[in-house]
Design an enzyme around this catalytic site. Structure first.
Site, mmCIF file in Angstrom:
data_model
loop_
_atom_site.group_PDB
_atom_site.id
_atom_site.type_symbol
_atom_site.label_atom_id
_atom_site.label_comp_id
_atom_site.label_asym_id
_atom_site.label_seq_id
_atom_site.Cartn_x
_atom_site.Cartn_y
_atom_site.Cartn_z
ATOM 1 N N GLY B 12 8.379 5.773 3.652
ATOM 2 C CA GLY B 12 7.680 6.247 2.462
ATOM 3 C C GLY B 12 6.265 6.700 2.787
ATOM 4 O O GLY B 12 5.504 5.967 3.396
ATOM 5 N N GLY B 14 3.956 7.691 0.446
ATOM 6 C CA GLY B 14 3.096 7.672 -0.739
ATOM 7 C C GLY B 14 1.750 7.082 -0.349
ATOM 8 O O GLY B 14 1.383 7.046 0.826
ATOM 9 N N GLY B 16 0.840 4.007 -0.255
ATOM 10 C CA GLY B 16 0.985 2.836 0.607
ATOM 11 C C GLY B 16 1.284 3.230 2.048
ATOM 12 O O GLY B 16 0.544 2.879 2.971
ATOM 13 N N GLU B 171 -1.074 10.721 -21.033
ATOM 14 C CA GLU B 171 -1.588 11.913 -20.351
ATOM 15 C C GLU B 171 -0.726 13.130 -20.658
ATOM 16 O O GLU B 171 -1.236 14.216 -20.936
ATOM 17 C CB GLU B 171 -1.636 11.673 -18.837
ATOM 18 C CG GLU B 171 -2.812 10.796 -18.435
ATOM 19 C CD GLU B 171 -2.693 10.208 -17.023
ATOM 20 O OE1 GLU B 171 -3.640 9.562 -16.589
ATOM 21 O OE2 GLU B 171 -1.645 10.397 -16.388
ATOM 22 N N ASP B 301 4.400 -0.064 -5.142
ATOM 23 C CA ASP B 301 5.155 -0.246 -6.381
ATOM 24 C C ASP B 301 6.455 -1.015 -6.199
ATOM 25 O O ASP B 301 7.026 -1.509 -7.167
ATOM 26 C CB ASP B 301 5.508 1.116 -7.006
ATOM 27 C CG ASP B 301 4.272 1.848 -7.501
ATOM 28 O OD1 ASP B 301 3.160 1.320 -7.310
ATOM 29 O OD2 ASP B 301 4.429 2.937 -8.075
#
Lengths: 470, 470
Positions: B12, B14, B16, B171, B301
């Site tokens: 991943g 992202g 992190g 948003e 997450d």
């Protein structure tokens, strides 16, 4: 006719259609602009999207937004599918439009010279979706090569073949070479992107056949300096998945093959029932109207118009824009003329001012007509003479890469850095919409300094996977 | 072990995974970063792509480009599909990776609370493709309405429902309202985009439940001032094509329904064979490692980490980045410690410098150890104690629109213009990559002044048509 609104229908929001809408204005006319896409595309920079230099919104503007300050123009996102010229109707997929004047500005499509079966293996470059697909496949090829061990497969993945040595092919080959040799240089650990093989195939004897031979040679030298293999006189016999076969028996295995060899007019021209040339273009009259249909005009890439020398006007954006203004002028003049004729006839019934007061004029009684309307040939009862379209060639250029280009302006020929700056300047000037112009300039300034590309983003991967699974 | 390379696999890219790769460095370790996409996504601004404010490349950067100056990191574009924790292996779709340390940073996916059948009718917002799809559908709804005559169908086309009153929902609703009320205002001739209905549905008693009630109320007021209908305590019973049904029997026909109500951890966590919470998150130990697997860390997450108060650490990017640095520190320390232990043992066989020259030390002969290594608890023969992760909450904010936002920083609460400027500042600071930051700033400055959106470009129309045809 006094309150009658005249309907002008424009098909296509490319350079031709959009310029028409901007140039044409008449108080009695309402314009409906129909396009399949919601955006106008700055086509000359499309190759930059395909080669990850620019993002899609940087070279596209919403049609509605460009025409927001033109309340007489209605924009429809729709597909035109057929015509009924006799009844002055355009058939859309879900409705029908009736027109008084029709302007056809549908542009061109990629043509495979009778080999539509090559399309899935060698996509062309006409739309943003085409460009994003090519970008995705090129970037994924390097990713796959990074995961791959076999030498033959590695070489195939690292080869890009561009078919066609016209401006688009030259621009693509140059931009692919820069992408591999500079932009991706440090990004991989197992492969060396600078070893990628970029092959440009041209069937004719030289690149950029529309330019003088000197510039063709210069373009070839500049490309070869960047590491592009240029094959001239190389005719394609067949294209299949990942493989190009040439007439001379040579085969080139390549994960990516991009077709930049041919363009023909929108296939909708076949529904018009008028004479077309081999590329499907409409053979228009000198005023750009369809033979037998003075109320229908064809402009831009879909029109075959002889210029002064008898050669056809080239399919470039300045030509399309000039044709659009020509058609707009003719229609506006005729509407003004018709209004004038109407205005002249009207006073024959109502009042006449005399020394005795207002009264209806008697038959045969002379009515003095003064002012502008009186000068119009309307009084002779025949239509206005229409001027013939004249193309003004402002010059031709093609970019090859960073500081590399060729240009011909009038009798002057340029190459290298000077041509490149001229190219940059002309393209920035003509980018429609201030925001885009600034964003693109910054993007380029950044790329020039940092040799990076901002748009190396792959989207639609899941879609790609789903398709591959089929 | 001297020449042994340690393999760290990160899944991943992202906040992190990427932060881990940037924070972690050890001369003996090689890092392999695996992601399904070629880009790192600045997720907090994804709603801007969905609402046509930014283009995809403006909030995404190629992973390879971010890590180009880290020669010890190899990036692989690949799908992880399973694990063999006992043999320390990660199974990719087409190959297998063996690791010494594994960092799981797979993030989350949209969750429909047991109703995956709603997904086609109410897409979520997790990837660029999601955002581009939502943008396409919203813009097309206005286009269809412009072509539509029936009043009921017109109203349905002009309605957008956002499900979920968390930060993303707030948003999105705010940005849709601005798009309709300001950006598209002058673009159409038959419809009035300012009449579009934007509905925000929240099952709980207030919006932004993670913020203090005062800020929730402020957010609601700011949204309502922009014309958003806010429905609180509204639970969804069912979603079908173009229709939302609430538990209270109310139905809302809407061409566009966007799901911002739930997120769960990547479904890959189920393959780990460890305990998960209801949202699929891994219940990690205080050091962020998997129970029974000190060599495997889960961050961001997908990890359930209790913070000081016993509440779970929220699924926000600063938390993911802090966890990444924590895991990087632990692994680096242990590698250093292991090297030290190795270094300490090595001199036992080879030479020893004495006054008589170099010789092999005798068994039991004392060897004086000095310097850093000597201080390590290595000499006691047990492993390093690992510190527990501590979350540092820098504040929370949500933007609502132009000059409208709410923010909580420490004990301070802000709303309106001040909160909006804080939000803008924080987001620009943390946008990875200079170019993007500058481009996004310019884009926003332009939007702010001109109330225009630069990215109102629909791509993938033909794809959409093809799907609709199926």
């Amino acid at each position: 006719m006094e309150n009658k609104t005249l309907r002008v229908v424009v098909l296509g929001a490319g350079f031709g259609g959009l310029t028409f809408c901007q140039a044409f204005n008449h108080p009695q006319a309402r314009v409906t602009l129909v396009d399949r896409q919601n955006h106008h595309l700055f086509q000359p920079l499309l190759y930059q999207v395909a080669t990850a230099g620019l993002s899609a919104p940087e070279i596209a503007q919403p049609i509605r937004s460009i025409l927001a300050n033109r309340p007489n123009v209605t924009v429809l996102l729709a597909n035109a599918v057929d015509f009924n010229l006799a009844e002055k109707k355009v058939l859309l997929e879900q409705s029908t439009l009736t027109y008084d004047f029709l302007v056809l500005a549908l542009g061109g499509v990629t043509s495979y010279f009778g080999h539509p079966e090559w399309e899935p293996f060698a996509p062309g470059l006409k739309s943003l979706d085409d460009a994003l697909r090519i970008r995705r496949r090129i970037l994924l090829a390097f990713e796959k090569a990074e995961n791959e061990c076999g030498a033959a497969e590695h070489d195939r993945l690292m080869t890009i073949v561009v078919v066609g040595g016209g401006p688009t092919g030259v621009e693509l080959a140059g931009a692919f070479a820069e992408l591999a040799r500079h932009v991706l240089k440090d990004d991989f650990r197992r492969i060396d992107p600078t070893q990628a093989r970029i092959v440009l195939i041209e069937a004719g004897a030289r690149l950029l056949a529309h330019l003088p031979p000197g510039l063709s040679a210069s373009a070839q030298r500049q490309l070869e300096k960047m590491g592009v293999e240029v094959h001239l006189g190389a005719k394609v016999r067949n294209i299949s998945q990942g493989l190009v076969q040439l007439e001379d028996g040579q085969t080139i295995p390549a994960e990516n093959i991009v077709w930049a060899a041919g363009v023909s007019a929108s296939p909708l021209t076949r529904k018009l029932g008028v004479e077309l040339d081999r590329a499907g273009r409409v053979k228009v009259k000198p005023d750009l109207s369809l033979p037998g249909h003075p109320e229908v005009f064809a402009i831009g890439d879909m029109a075959l118009v002889p210029d002064g020398d008898g050669k056809p006007v080239p399919g470039v954006s300045p030509a399309a824009m000039q044709m659009a203004r020509h058609a707009a002028r003719i229609i506006r003049n005729e509407l003004t003329y018709d209004s004038a004729r109407y205005e002249l006839r009207r006073p024959l019934t109502p009042s006449l001012s005399t020394s005795e007061g207002e009264r209806v004029p008697k038959a045969g009684e002379g009515v003095a007509i003064t002012g502008f309307n009186a000068q119009q040939p309307a009084l002779q009862g025949h239509r206005l003479e229409r001027p013939a379209f004249k193309y003004w060639d402002k010059g031709t250029m093609a970019t090859i890469g960073r500081s590399a280009a060729v240009a011909k302006i009038g009798k002057l020929e340029f190459n290298g850095w000077l041509a490149w700056v001229a190219w940059l300047f002309v393209h920035l000037i003509f980018l429609i919409g201030f925001r885009n112009r600034l964003a693109v300039l910054l993007q380029w300034a950044y790329s020039y300094v940092a040799y990076k590309r901002g748009a190396r983003i792959v989207t639609g991967l899941s879609e790609e996977a789903r398709r591959a699974g089929n």
